[in-house]
Design a protein around this motif. Structure first.
Motif, PDB file in Angstrom:
ATOM      1  N   ASN A  66       0.819  -1.211   0.000  1.00  0.00           N
ATOM      2  CA  ASN A  66       0.000   0.000   0.000  1.00  0.00           C
ATOM      3  C   ASN A  66       0.855   1.264   0.000  1.00  0.00           C
ATOM      4  OD1 ASN A  66      -2.347  -1.527   0.032  1.00  0.00           O
ATOM      5  ND2 ASN A  66      -2.470  -1.556   2.273  1.00  0.00           N
ATOM      6  N   TYR A  67       1.948   1.244   0.747  1.00  0.00           N
ATOM      7  CA  TYR A  67       2.831   2.412   0.820  1.00  0.00           C
ATOM      8  C   TYR A  67       3.490   2.695  -0.523  1.00  0.00           C
ATOM      9  CZ  TYR A  67       6.919   5.266   1.875  1.00  0.00           C
ATOM     10  OH  TYR A  67       7.887   6.257   1.853  1.00  0.00           O
ATOM     11  N   THR A  68       3.967   1.641  -1.177  1.00  0.00           N
ATOM     12  CA  THR A  68       4.699   1.827  -2.433  1.00  0.00           C
ATOM     13  C   THR A  68       3.781   2.056  -3.620  1.00  0.00           C
ATOM     14  OG1 THR A  68       4.755  -0.560  -2.867  1.00  0.00           O
ATOM     15  CG2 THR A  68       6.603   0.376  -1.609  1.00  0.00           C
ATOM     16  N   GLY A  69       2.532   1.606  -3.494  1.00  0.00           N
ATOM     17  CA  GLY A  69       1.612   1.719  -4.625  1.00  0.00           C
ATOM     18  C   GLY A  69       1.700   0.545  -5.579  1.00  0.00           C
ATOM     19  N   ALA A  70       2.367  -0.536  -5.156  1.00  0.00           N
ATOM     20  CA  ALA A  70       2.493  -1.724  -6.004  1.00  0.00           C
ATOM     21  C   ALA A  70       1.152  -2.448  -6.095  1.00  0.00           C
ATOM     22  CB  ALA A  70       3.556  -2.662  -5.431  1.00  0.00           C
ATOM     23  N   ASP A  71       1.061  -3.390  -7.017  1.00  0.00           N
ATOM     24  CA  ASP A  71      -0.170  -4.149  -7.213  1.00  0.00           C
ATOM     25  C   ASP A  71      -0.191  -5.445  -6.408  1.00  0.00           C
ATOM     26  OD1 ASP A  71      -1.468  -2.484  -9.350  1.00  0.00           O
ATOM     27  OD2 ASP A  71       0.413  -2.965 -10.368  1.00  0.00           O
ATOM     28  N   TYR A  72       0.965  -6.075  -6.264  1.00  0.00           N
ATOM     29  CA  TYR A  72       1.053  -7.359  -5.574  1.00  0.00           C
ATOM     30  C   TYR A  72       2.343  -7.421  -4.768  1.00  0.00           C
ATOM     31  CZ  TYR A  72      -2.273  -8.520  -9.274  1.00  0.00           C
ATOM     32  OH  TYR A  72      -3.338  -8.506 -10.129  1.00  0.00           O
ATOM     33  N   TRP A  73       2.332  -8.273  -3.734  1.00  0.00           N
ATOM     34  CA  TRP A  73       3.566  -8.514  -2.997  1.00  0.00           C
ATOM     35  C   TRP A  73       3.761 -10.020  -2.809  1.00  0.00           C
ATOM     36  CZ3 TRP A  73       3.542 -10.770   1.961  1.00  0.00           C
ATOM     37  CH2 TRP A  73       2.304 -10.781   2.636  1.00  0.00           C
ATOM     38  N   VAL A  74       5.008 -10.449  -2.830  1.00  0.00           N
ATOM     39  CA  VAL A  74       5.324 -11.870  -2.684  1.00  0.00           C
ATOM     40  C   VAL A  74       6.541 -12.040  -1.786  1.00  0.00           C
ATOM     41  CG1 VAL A  74       4.399 -12.468  -4.952  1.00  0.00           C
ATOM     42  CG2 VAL A  74       6.802 -11.889  -4.742  1.00  0.00           C
ATOM     43  N   THR A  75       6.549 -13.125  -1.052  1.00  0.00           N
ATOM     44  CA  THR A  75       7.706 -13.455  -0.218  1.00  0.00           C
ATOM     45  C   THR A  75       8.248 -14.840  -0.548  1.00  0.00           C
ATOM     46  OG1 THR A  75       6.238 -14.284   1.527  1.00  0.00           O
ATOM     47  CG2 THR A  75       6.951 -11.989   1.698  1.00  0.00           C
ATOM     48  N   ASP A  76       7.582 -15.534  -1.449  1.00  0.00           N
ATOM     49  CA  ASP A  76       7.989 -16.877  -1.854  1.00  0.00           C
ATOM     50  C   ASP A  76       8.293 -16.867  -3.353  1.00  0.00           C
ATOM     51  OD1 ASP A  76       7.121 -19.617  -3.125  1.00  0.00           O
ATOM     52  OD2 ASP A  76       7.610 -20.063  -1.040  1.00  0.00           O
ATOM     53  N   CYS A  77       9.503 -17.261  -3.699  1.00  0.00           N
ATOM     54  CA  CYS A  77       9.940 -17.186  -5.103  1.00  0.00           C
ATOM     55  C   CYS A  77       9.098 -18.052  -6.030  1.00  0.00           C
ATOM     56  CB  CYS A  77      11.410 -17.596  -5.206  1.00  0.00           C
ATOM     57  SG  CYS A  77      12.541 -16.489  -4.343  1.00  0.00           S
ATOM     58  N   ALA A  78       8.792 -19.256  -5.606  1.00  0.00           N
ATOM     59  CA  ALA A  78       8.027 -20.166  -6.467  1.00  0.00           C
ATOM     60  C   ALA A  78       6.620 -19.642  -6.698  1.00  0.00           C
ATOM     61  CB  ALA A  78       7.984 -21.556  -5.843  1.00  0.00           C
ATOM     62  N   ARG A  79       5.960 -19.213  -5.625  1.00  0.00           N
ATOM     63  CA  ARG A  79       4.605 -18.687  -5.759  1.00  0.00           C
ATOM     64  C   ARG A  79       4.626 -17.352  -6.497  1.00  0.00           C
ATOM     65  NH1 ARG A  79       1.960 -20.051   0.205  1.00  0.00           N
ATOM     66  NH2 ARG A  79       2.065 -22.314   0.005  1.00  0.00           N
ATOM     67  N   GLY A  80       5.709 -16.597  -6.293  1.00  0.00           N
ATOM     68  CA  GLY A  80       5.842 -15.339  -7.028  1.00  0.00           C
ATOM     69  C   GLY A  80       5.940 -15.580  -8.518  1.00  0.00           C
ATOM     70  N   ALA A  81       6.680 -16.621  -8.894  1.00  0.00           N
ATOM     71  CA  ALA A  81       6.792 -16.962 -10.312  1.00  0.00           C
ATOM     72  C   ALA A  81       5.441 -17.394 -10.863  1.00  0.00           C
ATOM     73  CB  ALA A  81       7.826 -18.077 -10.499  1.00  0.00           C
ATOM     74  N   ASP A  82       4.688 -18.146 -10.066  1.00  0.00           N
ATOM     75  CA  ASP A  82       3.355 -18.568 -10.501  1.00  0.00           C
ATOM     76  C   ASP A  82       2.439 -17.356 -10.694  1.00  0.00           C
ATOM     77  OD1 ASP A  82       4.067 -21.228 -10.473  1.00  0.00           O
ATOM     78  OD2 ASP A  82       3.300 -21.603  -8.448  1.00  0.00           O
ATOM     79  N   LEU A  83       2.534 -16.385  -9.787  1.00  0.00           N
ATOM     80  CA  LEU A  83       1.742 -15.163  -9.915  1.00  0.00           C
ATOM     81  C   LEU A  83       2.094 -14.432 -11.209  1.00  0.00           C
ATOM     82  CD1 LEU A  83      -0.125 -12.887  -8.871  1.00  0.00           C
ATOM     83  CD2 LEU A  83       1.857 -11.976  -7.634  1.00  0.00           C
ATOM     84  N   CYS A  84       3.390 -14.313 -11.491  1.00  0.00           N
ATOM     85  CA  CYS A  84       3.828 -13.640 -12.721  1.00  0.00           C
ATOM     86  C   CYS A  84       3.303 -14.362 -13.956  1.00  0.00           C
ATOM     87  CB  CYS A  84       5.354 -13.560 -12.766  1.00  0.00           C
ATOM     88  SG  CYS A  84       6.058 -12.392 -11.598  1.00  0.00           S
ATOM     89  N   MET A  85       3.294 -15.691 -13.905  1.00  0.00           N
ATOM     90  CA  MET A  85       2.771 -16.456 -15.036  1.00  0.00           C
ATOM     91  C   MET A  85       1.294 -16.171 -15.242  1.00  0.00           C
ATOM     92  SD  MET A  85       5.166 -18.207 -16.478  1.00  0.00           S
ATOM     93  CE  MET A  85       4.220 -19.417 -17.396  1.00  0.00           C
ATOM     94  N   ARG A  86       0.539 -16.076 -14.161  1.00  0.00           N
ATOM     95  CA  ARG A  86      -0.885 -15.787 -14.276  1.00  0.00           C
ATOM     96  C   ARG A  86      -1.111 -14.374 -14.826  1.00  0.00           C
ATOM     97  NH1 ARG A  86      -1.133 -17.859  -9.024  1.00  0.00           N
ATOM     98  NH2 ARG A  86      -1.970 -15.920  -8.184  1.00  0.00           N
TER      99      ARG A  86
END
Length: 228
Positions: free
Chosen positions: A194-214
């Protein structure tokens, strides 16, 4: 029939994940070569290596591994992924703009970034790795040059939050914000998003990659809340 049995044995014994968890570089790479020779599916080997890397992370969190061990694990994992990619038929999709990825200004940590990029490449994604301590203007120029609609920002120190916010603000100033989805990763949470204005946040590389794929496939939508 012999090859099939070897493949099933390779998969059942989980030797690759075990060696990865033990940070045994020689065994990991030899097992990857053996798997490739025996016809083990490339994505299955990548998944097993990733499972081993998750074990490394668990041992680090438990205080049994140290930062240097985590760095060694990341290097071994990257080597294994590159070996698989070099020997397989996983080719990046050339007609899709690359994901722009980098560690933000003031931060030189790259373990999570490198692992997530390796996973993305193993899934056939093109990634433009800008490196570490990347200035806001460099991210914006990369977005303009590539036409990318996905920007991944990594940061593991609290001062990285201001750098992330500066990048998102600059996207807005340049009229690019509505065209680009921003994923932040590292030492982040919903408040940081919320502070940065980003759309999504991730702390797990594998799940982050899955999010990017989606996202690259057109889902999820911008208004969806996602944290991993």
């Amino acid at each position: 029939m012999g090859i099939k049995n070897n493949v099933e044995e390779f998969k059942a014994r989980k030797l690759l994940a075990h060696a990865m968890g033990k940070l045994d570089e020689d065994t990991v790479l030899n097992l990857v070569r053996q798997g490739l020779e025996q016809g083990v599916d490339s994505l299955e080997m990548i998944a097993e290596a990733r499972s081993g890397m998750e074990k490394v992370g668990e041992l680090y969190d438990a205080g049994k591994y140290f930062l240097c061990d985590l760095m060694v694990g990341a290097e071994i994992f990257t080597e294994a992924i590159n070996l698989v990619l070099k020997s397989s038929h996983i080719e990046p999709v050339s007609d899709v703009p690359p994901i722009v990825f980098g560690t933000v200004g003031g931060d030189i940590h790259d373990i999570g970034k490198n692992i997530m990029i390796s996973v993305l490449k193993s899934k056939g994604c093109r990634v433009l790795d800008l490196g570490v301590d990347v200035a806001a203007a460099t991210f914006i120029e990369a977005i303009k040059t590539t036409g990318s609609r996905l920007l991944c920002l990594s940061g593991l120190i609290t001062t990285a939050y201001d750098s992330m916010k500066k990048i998102v603000d600059l996207l807005e100033k340049e009229g690019l914000r509505s065209k680009v989805l921003v994923v932040i990763g590292g030492l982040v949470n919903d408040a940081v998003k919320n502070y940065t204005g980003a759309d999504y946040w991730v702390t797990d590389c594998a799940r982050g990659a899955d999010l990017c794929m989606r996202i690259m496939d057109g889902c999820p939508r911008k208004q969806e809340i996602a944290y991993l």
